[in-house]
Design an enzyme around this catalytic site. Sequence first.
Site, short mmCIF file in Angstrom:
data_model
loop_
_atom_site.label_atom_id
_atom_site.label_comp_id
_atom_site.label_asym_id
_atom_site.label_seq_id
_atom_site.Cartn_x
_atom_site.Cartn_y
_atom_site.Cartn_z
N ASP A 85 -18.02 -2.74 2.22
CA ASP A 85 -17.86 -2.19 3.56
C ASP A 85 -18.38 -0.75 3.68
OD1 ASP A 85 -16.76 -1.93 6.25
OD2 ASP A 85 -15.16 -0.76 5.33
N ASP A 88 -15.91 1.94 -0.36
CA ASP A 88 -15.01 1.09 -1.12
C ASP A 88 -15.71 -0.24 -1.37
OD1 ASP A 88 -13.83 -1.02 1.11
OD2 ASP A 88 -14.40 0.92 1.95
N TYR A 231 -9.44 -2.48 10.15
CA TYR A 231 -10.22 -2.72 11.36
C TYR A 231 -9.34 -3.53 12.31
CZ TYR A 231 -14.30 -1.17 8.75
OH TYR A 231 -15.18 -0.42 8.02
N GLU A 428 -17.50 9.87 4.97
CA GLU A 428 -17.54 8.41 4.81
C GLU A 428 -18.91 7.88 5.24
OE1 GLU A 428 -16.31 5.81 3.19
OE2 GLU A 428 -14.41 5.57 4.27
#
Length: 542
Positions: A85, A88, A231, A428
Amino acid sequence: MKKVLAAVLTTATIFSSTVVPSVNVSAATISSSDYAVAFKDSLWFYDANKCGPDVGKDNVFSWRSACHTNDGKFIGADLTGGFHDCGDHIKFGITNGYASSILGWSLYEFKDAYDGAGLTNKVLSTLKYFTDYIIKSRVSATKYYYHVGAPSDHEYWGPPEQQPGDRDKVYYVDPSSPASDVCGLYSGALSLMYLNYKEIDSTYANKCLELSKELYALGKNKGTCKADGFYTSTSGDDDMAWAAIWLYVIEKNNSYLTDINSLLSSPGTNWAICWNDMKLAAAYVIGSVTGQAKYKDAVTSNLNYWQNSIPKTPGGVKFLTEWGMLRYSASASMLALLQYKLTNDEKLKTFAKSQIDYILGNNPANMSYMVGFGNKWPQHPHHRAAQGSMGWGDWKSPAKNTLTGALVGGPDMSDNYTDVVDKFQATEVGIDYNAGLVAALAGMTKYYGNLPSVPPSNTKAPTPTPTKSANPTPTPTIKNDFILEDVNKDRAVNMADVIALASCFGKVRNDSSYKQECDINKDGSINMSDVMMIAQKFNYTY
């Protein structure tokens, strides 16, 4: 010449240890040729997030190889493949479906840009890695797996290749466990693969279409996916409308239009295209295909809102929200360039350019927010594989591996960027972040990139057959698909390339001894910036 050569060789030796240069890049250095370079890099990022036994195939990153080869084993299924994703290693259906949908759409809309940049085979290989994973996740017409990995995965800090244990948490969709959001995104991705692949491999393309229709039918059981709180999807109707319009494009069956008008009765939104909001993506396609005013108006209204109402930072980027804000600017730019394609409204193209140029370095920090682009970029992206270390003791050190092409979340409202691994909002990266950026850069390359009038020859695209073992050496997709740093075109980046560059060091475009192949960053000048690019891939073979 001897002095120049000595300086170049010394520099290459220093930088071959992957030390990242910290020289500021001037905003003025963003030229038309930079868009194609950034386009290529943004697509390469996906190789860093591949998962499964075949990671090493057609992969530009030598530091990635086979991982998580037992996914699904505990339930007797092969759920290997797909893409991690973010930084991670969980595989979420909603981001795999979103990223493959947007990448497939970008190829469908801007194929001339992919052809001209020599990236068609690479994007098809990436897309097939997505769709192969969707296909193998099928159990039956009414059951598909879509999620692998537990929240506890986040407790591990290290490369995916070394993650211990087997992953024993999966989610699936069936009539009693609906996930119409994932079904719609998967269906759309498969339909687009059919459209993009039918002239290459009709058997595979037809299989994609068959499963697209199957997933669309399964998605009519309304409900949203499970994602352990990472999510939280608000609806699957927009995703199902996305699926329906592509099936209509392929089959011209009016029942899909009937479904769309029910699923997307109010297509307007003041957000951006993202994993949780496909309204505008669907509306754009519906409006362009059917001419229905409410869908066309929804796109126009949203782009007006982005240009005139969303606040911007002092440096000029639109600031929709704090977490991963640049992904929204990228996807808004994608939509603006698609709308420009229809309307020739120059304001849309100018808006997109302002946002993409900010991302690439035209900002107060004079740094690119796409890793590896220019001479200054984030050194601490939140990405375990790029970090290249085992354990939390080293997690705040600069990344050992250059995560080329990754779009970080970005700065705050004051243009301040915190380059710290655990500042997730800023550092991120993700497969959903880059999807809109790749598409926007395809448009920028088309409209600003000075593509060759005769694009590179792209023959039959790769159709890799999954195997049980990975090849850690990247395999070129076509014989003339050389990377820029390989100056002498021998499929290795080494001293020979440094020596070749030294022969025209210091030259600028229009000089008699200027050589285009030595101008690696395509800024019109052969200088230390080009040496540094070689250094980043020193001793790399492919």
